[in-house]
Design a protein around this motif. Structure first.
Motif, short mmCIF file in Angstrom:
data_model
loop_
_atom_site.label_atom_id
_atom_site.label_comp_id
_atom_site.label_asym_id
_atom_site.label_seq_id
_atom_site.Cartn_x
_atom_site.Cartn_y
_atom_site.Cartn_z
N UNK A 76 0.88 -1.18 0.00
CA UNK A 76 0.00 0.00 0.00
C UNK A 76 0.91 1.22 0.00
N UNK A 77 0.42 2.31 -0.54
CA UNK A 77 1.21 3.54 -0.44
C UNK A 77 1.01 4.18 0.93
N UNK A 78 -0.22 4.10 1.46
CA UNK A 78 -0.49 4.62 2.80
C UNK A 78 0.12 3.68 3.83
N UNK A 79 0.59 4.24 4.93
CA UNK A 79 1.24 3.36 5.93
C UNK A 79 0.85 3.77 7.35
N UNK A 96 6.81 1.01 1.55
CA UNK A 96 5.45 1.12 0.99
C UNK A 96 5.51 0.99 -0.54
N UNK A 97 4.40 1.25 -1.22
CA UNK A 97 4.38 1.06 -2.68
C UNK A 97 3.89 2.32 -3.40
N UNK A 98 4.72 3.38 -3.38
CA UNK A 98 4.32 4.59 -4.10
C UNK A 98 4.49 4.43 -5.60
N UNK A 99 4.05 5.41 -6.34
CA UNK A 99 4.25 5.55 -7.80
C UNK A 99 3.50 4.53 -8.64
N UNK A 100 3.63 3.24 -8.31
CA UNK A 100 3.03 2.23 -9.18
C UNK A 100 1.50 2.32 -9.22
N UNK A 101 0.91 2.99 -8.23
CA UNK A 101 -0.55 3.08 -8.20
C UNK A 101 -1.09 4.47 -8.48
N UNK A 102 -0.21 5.41 -8.76
CA UNK A 102 -0.64 6.82 -8.83
C UNK A 102 -1.74 7.03 -9.87
N UNK A 103 -1.48 6.64 -11.11
CA UNK A 103 -2.44 6.96 -12.17
C UNK A 103 -3.74 6.17 -12.01
N UNK A 213 -3.40 9.88 6.03
CA UNK A 213 -3.96 9.91 7.39
C UNK A 213 -2.86 10.05 8.43
N UNK A 214 -3.08 10.94 9.38
CA UNK A 214 -2.21 11.07 10.56
C UNK A 214 -3.06 11.70 11.64
N UNK A 215 -2.50 11.81 12.85
CA UNK A 215 -3.28 12.46 13.92
C UNK A 215 -3.65 13.87 13.47
N UNK A 216 -2.74 14.53 12.73
CA UNK A 216 -3.01 15.92 12.32
C UNK A 216 -4.10 16.02 11.26
#
Ligand code: DGY
Length: 328
Positions: A76-79, A96-103, A213-216
């Motif tokens: 997942x890109x989110x962690x 994580x798995x950025x870029x490959x899912x962007x489009x 997602x984060x506490x902020x």
């Protein structure tokens, strides 16, 4: 030297499991049984690495109970399922798995926006229920998409992909809000203008959330933010459950404070706030924004590549806490 042992927490493509077998002893979960924290700890005993998804929470308690663990590769890109500080303290690498899912994810953001604004699922349910007996001029009249104002909150790679689709494909005026403003070249490529969050909420015809997602970022959209939006506005959340206060959203939809919402993620998923299920002006999908066969394979392979690189030569492709690599 014994081969490292890795665990794969959920069922994934068999060919990716085969690739892992070439390097590791593999403990798989072909039945795709969801593991609670105690079961996860038992499953991980003696493992050097883990390939996991957003469903598995890796925190200090899990790390303390699995001292052999050296890497958790998220598919997942989110962690936000990782306590990265605890992982760094325990010298466990996270990837994580950025870029490959962007489009692919940006495509889905647009699909959900279109389906919601143009009432695609609502009208399909009506037709399937046999209620369509005659056409009328205002039947399922929705909100305009082309030429309207698109507001994007969270302008990372996926947000930029949505901006390009909106500006270049649909002639939309794109405004965005982000923790930090993009450089001028990127803004020009996306044809997007930076604005404050309040201005975005007030001006946008469609608000798309792509913020991590984060506490902020918890409840970035709650009752106060919904009250600022246009009564004709559409809200789309492809980010994470918890970015929107789902109870406040259901109330706003019921009260006509905004027109409709398209939601791929939910607080406490796979549970969905019961009030949302009752509303006709919501399009609901089960966290599938990156779900094409090609992209899910690319995500699984990238997670596998991270395990292979790290456990064979101490490197990683997409490290979240690279200080662990430096310390190794
Ligand atoms: C991601 O990659 O973060 C998607 O939401 C799948 O979990």
């Amino acid at each position: 030297m014994p081969r490292p042992t890795i665990a794969v927490a959920r069922a994934i493509f068999p060919e990716v499991i085969e690739r892992l077998h070439a390097h590791f002893e593999v403990r798989a979960n072909p039945q795709d049984q969801l593991l609670n924290p105690q079961e996860l700890v038992a499953f991980l005993q003696g493992c050097d690495g883990l390939l996991c998804t957003g469903s598995e929470r890796i925190d200090a308690a899990v790390l303390a109970a699995c001292p052999q663990l050296r890497i958790c590769a998220n598919m997942a890109v989110g962690y936000n399922n990782f306590d990265l500080d605890a992982m760094t303290a325990a010298r466990v690498l996270g990837t994580n798995t950025p870029d490959v899912l962007t489009e692919t994810t940006a495509d889905f953001g647009f699909a959900l926006l279109m389906a919601t604004a143009r009432r695609v699922t609502e009208s399909e349910h009506y037709l399937r229920a046999g209620k369509w007996t005659r056409w009328s001029y205002d039947m399922f009249a929705g909100q305009e998409v082309h030429g309207s104002t698109l507001g994007i909150i969270g302008m990372g790679r996926i947000g930029q992909g949505i901006a390009r689709r909106g500006a270049l494909g649909f002639g939309m005026k794109v405004i965005y809000h982000n923790r930090s403003r993009l450089d001028a070249d990127t803004e020009a490529q996306c044809q997007a203008r930076y604005v404050g969050k309040e201005e975005l909420l007030e001006r946008a015809d469609h608000v798309v959330l792509v913020v991590p997602y984060s506490a902020a970022s918890h409840h970035t959209i709650g009752a106060a933010e919904l009250a600022r939006m246009k009564p004709t506005a559409v809200l789309v959340n492809i980010a994470r459950g918890g970015i929107v206060d789902d109870a406040a959203l259901a109330q706003a939809l019921r009260d006509g404070k905004i027109a409709a919402a398209g939601l791929d993620v939910f607080e406490g998923e796979p549970q969905v706030h019961p009030a949302l299920l009752e509303l006709p002006n919501v399009v609901l999908t089960p966290h599938i924004a990156s779900a094409t066969v090609t992209t899910r394979k690319a995500m699984a392979n990238l997670a596998a590549d991270n395990l292979i690189r790290f456990l064979t030569d101490g490197a990683a492709l997409t490290a979240l806490n690279p200080q662990v690599l430096d310390a190794a």
